[in-house]
Motif scaffolding. Structure first.
Motif, short mmCIF file in Angstrom:
data_model
loop_
_atom_site.label_atom_id
_atom_site.label_comp_id
_atom_site.label_asym_id
_atom_site.label_seq_id
_atom_site.Cartn_x
_atom_site.Cartn_y
_atom_site.Cartn_z
N ASP A 169 8.85 16.15 2.32
CA ASP A 169 7.40 16.39 2.30
C ASP A 169 6.58 15.15 2.63
OD1 ASP A 169 7.81 19.02 1.60
OD2 ASP A 169 7.55 18.69 -0.56
N PHE A 170 7.06 13.97 2.22
CA PHE A 170 6.24 12.77 2.34
C PHE A 170 6.90 11.62 3.10
CE2 PHE A 170 4.68 14.96 -1.45
CZ PHE A 170 3.31 14.96 -1.22
N GLY A 171 8.13 11.78 3.51
CA GLY A 171 8.85 10.68 4.16
C GLY A 171 8.11 10.11 5.36
N ASP A 172 7.61 10.97 6.23
CA ASP A 172 6.91 10.50 7.43
C ASP A 172 5.62 9.77 7.09
OD1 ASP A 172 8.88 11.53 9.01
OD2 ASP A 172 7.81 13.39 9.48
N LYS A 173 5.00 10.12 5.98
CA LYS A 173 3.72 9.51 5.60
C LYS A 173 3.90 8.23 4.79
CE LYS A 173 1.57 14.11 5.42
NZ LYS A 173 2.79 14.84 5.81
N LEU A 174 5.10 8.03 4.26
CA LEU A 174 5.34 6.88 3.38
C LEU A 174 6.38 5.92 3.95
CD1 LEU A 174 5.25 8.73 -0.07
CD2 LEU A 174 3.45 7.35 0.96
N GLY A 175 6.44 5.81 5.27
CA GLY A 175 7.30 4.82 5.89
C GLY A 175 8.70 5.25 6.19
N LYS A 176 8.97 6.56 6.12
CA LYS A 176 10.29 7.13 6.38
C LYS A 176 11.29 6.68 5.30
CE LYS A 176 9.45 7.69 11.31
NZ LYS A 176 9.09 9.11 11.17
N ARG A 215 0.82 -1.21 0.00
CA ARG A 215 0.00 0.00 0.00
C ARG A 215 0.85 1.26 0.00
NH1 ARG A 215 -5.38 -0.59 3.82
NH2 ARG A 215 -6.44 -2.15 2.55
N ASP A 216 1.93 1.25 0.78
CA ASP A 216 2.76 2.46 0.79
C ASP A 216 3.50 2.63 -0.53
OD1 ASP A 216 4.44 0.31 1.22
OD2 ASP A 216 5.46 1.15 2.95
N GLY A 217 3.75 1.53 -1.25
CA GLY A 217 4.34 1.61 -2.58
C GLY A 217 3.36 2.22 -3.58
N VAL A 218 2.08 1.82 -3.49
CA VAL A 218 1.05 2.41 -4.34
C VAL A 218 0.89 3.89 -4.02
CG1 VAL A 218 -1.39 2.36 -4.95
CG2 VAL A 218 -0.16 0.21 -4.62
N ALA A 219 0.93 4.22 -2.72
CA ALA A 219 0.80 5.62 -2.31
C ALA A 219 1.94 6.46 -2.87
CB ALA A 219 0.77 5.72 -0.78
N LEU A 220 3.16 5.93 -2.82
CA LEU A 220 4.31 6.64 -3.38
C LEU A 220 4.14 6.82 -4.89
CD1 LEU A 220 7.14 7.88 -3.22
CD2 LEU A 220 8.08 5.55 -3.41
N LEU A 221 3.66 5.79 -5.57
CA LEU A 221 3.43 5.87 -7.01
C LEU A 221 2.41 6.96 -7.34
CD1 LEU A 221 3.71 4.82 -9.91
CD2 LEU A 221 2.05 3.03 -9.34
N VAL A 222 1.33 7.03 -6.56
CA VAL A 222 0.30 8.05 -6.79
C VAL A 222 0.86 9.44 -6.56
CG1 VAL A 222 -1.93 8.94 -5.99
CG2 VAL A 222 -1.62 6.48 -6.30
N VAL A 223 1.67 9.60 -5.51
CA VAL A 223 2.28 10.91 -5.24
C VAL A 223 3.18 11.32 -6.39
CG1 VAL A 223 3.96 12.10 -3.77
CG2 VAL A 223 2.13 10.76 -2.72
#
Length: 236
Positions: A145-152, A86-94
């Motif tokens: 910007d997104f490290g904390d939200k995407l697993g550091k 899921r965090d990989g999909v989230a990173l892809l979407v970002v």
């Protein structure tokens, strides 16, 4: 013609993507009879030709009817068919949001990446290629910007490496740039409104109407959400 169709399919299977300037790809995009035979042969195998005027490449994908039969046994197939967490999909979407949406705006305005002024005759020009309009984003800025939200950092680096291997993005020193699949295997019609008016509204500075239709209210929920992923392909 049959032999050329066969060669094109074989090359796409072997190389995953081909550039739009390729001789046989150009034929598939301009020759109606050639395209009909190509689509017919691919459909018989549960596949389809994926083209996007905003992208510099073409590829193959499974038809919608084939997806569940091929990927239905995997837990992640409804989010994506690349085995991304899921965090990989989230990173892809970002990454898609920060790279592809601005690129498409420049393409539709017929503005090259290096141009900083409006051309009053720009609409008369052909649609610019992705490589002439796509601008990468800084890895350090993405991490901040997104490290904390995407697993550091450790988790984000692992997912970023997987996206590079899959062909969604490329990494050049500190810069993350568009890969051949980033603007091909994402469902823009579904994602664009959800991204701009939902998940990343704070980044795009657009007020969000807090209604049940809002998929994600803010980026804090991004990594845990069921955002649609690259299993939804875009066709022309």
């Amino acid at each position: 013609m049959t032999e050329d169709v066969q060669i094109l399919i074989a090359r796409l299977l072997a190389h995953q993507t081909l550039r739009r300037e390729d001789k046989l790809v150009k034929r598939a995009l301009s020759d109606e009879l050639f395209r009909v035979e190509l689509d017919t042969r691919l459909k018989a195998c549960g596949m389809k030709f994926v083209d996007n005027v905003y992208a510099d490449h073409v590829t193959l994908a499974l038809t919608r009817d084939s997806e569940s039969k091929v990927f239905g046994t995997k837990d992640t197939w409804q989010n994506n068919n690349f085995g991304l967490a899921r965090d990989g999909v989230a990173l892809l979407v970002v990454l898609w949001s920060l790279i592809i949406l601005p690129k498409r705006e420049r393409q539709e305005a017929h503005q090259l990446a290096e141009e900083d002024q409006n051309d009053m005759f720009g609409k008369e020009k052909p649609l610019p290629r992705a490589e002439d309009t796509s601008i990468g984003i800084s890895y350090r800025a993405l991490l901040a910007d997104f490290g904390d939200k995407l697993g550091k950092k450790t988790r984000m680096d692992m997912n970023l490496g997987q996206l590079v291997r899959l062909g969604f993005v490329e990494k050049k020193a500190d810069l993350i740039v568009e890969g051949p699949l980033l603007d091909l295997l994402m469902d823009t019609d579904t994602l664009k409104d959800r991204i701009i008016n939902g998940a990343l509204s704070d980044i795009f500075h657009i007020p969000v109407a807090r209604t049940p239709a809002t998929i994600i209210a803010n980026t804090d929920q991004l990594a845990d959400s069921d955002m649609p992923g690259p299993t939804d392909t875009e066709e022309n």
